[in-house]
Design a protein around this motif. Sequence first.
Motif, PDB file in Angstrom:
ATOM      1  N   TRP A 256     -14.946 -20.093  17.865  1.00 31.51           N
ATOM      2  CA  TRP A 256     -13.598 -20.544  17.550  1.00 31.51           C
ATOM      3  C   TRP A 256     -13.433 -22.005  17.913  1.00 31.51           C
ATOM      4  O   TRP A 256     -14.151 -22.551  18.717  1.00 31.51           O
ATOM      5  CB  TRP A 256     -12.547 -19.685  18.249  1.00 31.51           C
ATOM      6  CG  TRP A 256     -12.634 -19.675  19.750  1.00 31.51           C
ATOM      7  CD1 TRP A 256     -13.378 -18.836  20.533  1.00 31.51           C
ATOM      8  CD2 TRP A 256     -11.988 -20.565  20.658  1.00 31.51           C
ATOM      9  NE1 TRP A 256     -13.223 -19.134  21.853  1.00 31.51           N
ATOM     10  CE2 TRP A 256     -12.365 -20.195  21.973  1.00 31.51           C
ATOM     11  CE3 TRP A 256     -11.113 -21.629  20.502  1.00 31.51           C
ATOM     12  CZ2 TRP A 256     -11.906 -20.854  23.102  1.00 31.51           C
ATOM     13  CZ3 TRP A 256     -10.651 -22.291  21.638  1.00 31.51           C
ATOM     14  CH2 TRP A 256     -11.055 -21.898  22.915  1.00 31.51           C
ATOM     15  N   TYR A 257     -12.449 -22.609  17.326  1.00 26.08           N
ATOM     16  CA  TYR A 257     -12.187 -24.020  17.558  1.00 26.08           C
ATOM     17  C   TYR A 257     -10.680 -24.226  17.552  1.00 26.08           C
ATOM     18  O   TYR A 257     -10.020 -23.984  16.553  1.00 26.08           O
ATOM     19  CB  TYR A 257     -12.833 -24.853  16.459  1.00 26.08           C
ATOM     20  CG  TYR A 257     -12.373 -26.289  16.368  1.00 26.08           C
ATOM     21  CD1 TYR A 257     -12.157 -27.045  17.509  1.00 26.08           C
ATOM     22  CD2 TYR A 257     -12.175 -26.893  15.133  1.00 26.08           C
ATOM     23  CE1 TYR A 257     -11.750 -28.357  17.426  1.00 26.08           C
ATOM     24  CE2 TYR A 257     -11.771 -28.206  15.038  1.00 26.08           C
ATOM     25  CZ  TYR A 257     -11.553 -28.937  16.194  1.00 26.08           C
ATOM     26  OH  TYR A 257     -11.156 -30.231  16.097  1.00 26.08           O
ATOM     27  N   PRO A 265       3.046 -21.169  20.147  1.00 25.21           N
ATOM     28  CA  PRO A 265       2.569 -20.054  20.967  1.00 25.21           C
ATOM     29  C   PRO A 265       1.739 -19.071  20.154  1.00 25.21           C
ATOM     30  O   PRO A 265       2.110 -18.679  19.050  1.00 25.21           O
ATOM     31  CB  PRO A 265       3.873 -19.406  21.450  1.00 25.21           C
ATOM     32  CG  PRO A 265       4.874 -20.512  21.393  1.00 25.21           C
ATOM     33  CD  PRO A 265       4.491 -21.340  20.198  1.00 25.21           C
ATOM     34  N   CYS A 266       0.574 -18.722  20.681  1.00 27.57           N
ATOM     35  CA  CYS A 266      -0.294 -17.764  20.000  1.00 27.57           C
ATOM     36  C   CYS A 266       0.212 -16.341  20.248  1.00 27.57           C
ATOM     37  O   CYS A 266       0.505 -15.985  21.393  1.00 27.57           O
ATOM     38  CB  CYS A 266      -1.730 -17.887  20.501  1.00 27.57           C
ATOM     39  SG  CYS A 266      -2.440 -19.526  20.212  1.00 27.57           S
ATOM     40  N   PRO A 267       0.320 -15.497  19.221  1.00 26.22           N
ATOM     41  CA  PRO A 267       0.904 -14.166  19.408  1.00 26.22           C
ATOM     42  C   PRO A 267       0.020 -13.209  20.192  1.00 26.22           C
ATOM     43  O   PRO A 267       0.484 -12.168  20.622  1.00 26.22           O
ATOM     44  CB  PRO A 267       1.098 -13.684  17.974  1.00 26.22           C
ATOM     45  CG  PRO A 267       0.084 -14.435  17.167  1.00 26.22           C
ATOM     46  CD  PRO A 267      -0.016 -15.776  17.823  1.00 26.22           C
ATOM     47  N   VAL A 306      -6.570 -18.620  15.733  1.00 25.88           N
ATOM     48  CA  VAL A 306      -6.804 -19.929  15.141  1.00 25.88           C
ATOM     49  C   VAL A 306      -6.922 -19.742  13.636  1.00 25.88           C
ATOM     50  O   VAL A 306      -7.772 -18.984  13.159  1.00 25.88           O
ATOM     51  CB  VAL A 306      -8.084 -20.586  15.696  1.00 25.88           C
ATOM     52  CG1 VAL A 306      -8.256 -21.977  15.108  1.00 25.88           C
ATOM     53  CG2 VAL A 306      -8.041 -20.652  17.216  1.00 25.88           C
ATOM     54  N   ARG A 307      -6.057 -20.387  12.909  1.00 24.14           N
ATOM     55  CA  ARG A 307      -6.043 -20.270  11.446  1.00 24.14           C
ATOM     56  C   ARG A 307      -5.990 -18.806  11.008  1.00 24.14           C
ATOM     57  O   ARG A 307      -6.758 -18.358  10.158  1.00 24.14           O
ATOM     58  CB  ARG A 307      -7.246 -20.989  10.840  1.00 24.14           C
ATOM     59  CG  ARG A 307      -7.309 -22.478  11.186  1.00 24.14           C
ATOM     60  CD  ARG A 307      -8.377 -23.203  10.366  1.00 24.14           C
ATOM     61  NE  ARG A 307      -8.487 -24.584  10.805  1.00 24.14           N
ATOM     62  CZ  ARG A 307      -9.401 -25.027  11.663  1.00 24.14           C
ATOM     63  NH1 ARG A 307     -10.303 -24.189  12.152  1.00 24.14           N
ATOM     64  NH2 ARG A 307      -9.437 -26.292  12.023  1.00 24.14           N
ATOM     65  N   LYS A 308      -5.093 -18.065  11.645  1.00 29.95           N
ATOM     66  CA  LYS A 308      -4.801 -16.669  11.311  1.00 29.95           C
ATOM     67  C   LYS A 308      -5.966 -15.729  11.592  1.00 29.95           C
ATOM     68  O   LYS A 308      -5.995 -14.593  11.109  1.00 29.95           O
ATOM     69  CB  LYS A 308      -4.356 -16.537   9.847  1.00 29.95           C
ATOM     70  CG  LYS A 308      -3.068 -17.299   9.538  1.00 29.95           C
ATOM     71  CD  LYS A 308      -2.623 -17.089   8.096  1.00 29.95           C
ATOM     72  CE  LYS A 308      -1.327 -17.856   7.827  1.00 29.95           C
ATOM     73  NZ  LYS A 308      -0.845 -17.660   6.446  1.00 29.95           N
ATOM     74  N   LYS A 309      -6.944 -16.176  12.381  1.00 31.96           N
ATOM     75  CA  LYS A 309      -8.053 -15.315  12.782  1.00 31.96           C
ATOM     76  C   LYS A 309      -8.064 -15.178  14.293  1.00 31.96           C
ATOM     77  O   LYS A 309      -7.782 -16.128  15.020  1.00 31.96           O
ATOM     78  CB  LYS A 309      -9.391 -15.889  12.293  1.00 31.96           C
ATOM     79  CG  LYS A 309      -9.547 -15.877  10.782  1.00 31.96           C
ATOM     80  CD  LYS A 309     -10.921 -16.382  10.373  1.00 31.96           C
ATOM     81  CE  LYS A 309     -11.107 -16.349   8.862  1.00 31.96           C
ATOM     82  NZ  LYS A 309     -12.455 -16.831   8.462  1.00 31.96           N
TER      83      LYS A 309
END
Length: 329
Positions: A256-257, A265-267, A306-309
Amino acid sequence: HCSLFDVTHMLQTRVYGRDRVRFMESLVVGDIAELKPGQGTLTLLTNEKGGITDDLIVTNTLEDHLYVVSNAGCADKDLAIFRGRAQELQASGSDVHLEVSDNALLALQGPSMARVLQAGLSDDLAKLSFMNSITTTVFGVPGCRVTRCGYTGEDGVEISVPAGRAVELAERLLDAPDVWLAGLAARDSLRLEAGLCLYGNDIDETITPAEAGLMWTLGKRRRAAMDFPGAAVIMAQVKEKPSRKPMSCGHGGGGWYCQPLLTSPCPYIPGTVTSGSPSPSLGKNIAMGYVETAHSRAGTELTVEVRKKQHPALITKMPFVPTQYYMAK
């Protein structure tokens, strides 16, 4: 080896007058009065809510002034704060005045810095410790302020040089085969590996020193006196423990990057990723951010989006790469 960075965009200010220390301590959290001649410190400019307005380096020079280096993105607001407080103190009879420097600022950073720079100095660099500063002649250019500091985690110096001779000095430094020009993207990966905060990403006016893990910037005397902006809020957080803490996380391979400026905020974790980059030194992807205190322990496994992943991440201790600051023997 070592790299040369042009950081002339930083704001350089000189503070003169017998009340210069009182002026600076009315704005920042650090113990400026305890600085020895030639010594500097990283400190924080705070607001009345305890938020960090900027992080800056204040040096008690061997001459008759304080030398302050501030972030370029904060230059206008910092200067407005400095000038406003100076006018307030002047109106009450205090002796303080400011001078904005038009010098260029060159950062020479890396393991072979000392050998390269020593060839152009009469002063002995072995006597200049981390966060200490001298004014000297560098490769024939007089009036340069050499400060053993930087933003890379490596041994290095920042050289404040008269603007009209900056190109000359840069070219002399680049004559050494060890020295290569480097840009601010490389500087950003280095500072992240060293666990150094970037203003506007990892710290800002909504984050306090207690939440950012930067309470070490508060001197013991200043904590007791509580005479800096936002002291009541900050010290209450120290007593009650902040609800969020800084985290550092990483994952091996190309899993990941996290892009810098990913501040939503990340869910999948109760927190926010604020800076991220592949680490050239480690061959891993690394990031800094904030999570709830309950999830901040090193070794905690998290999931970031990150980018929906979704990608696995592991909270680790900072710095990611050990720092190499030089302490004179």
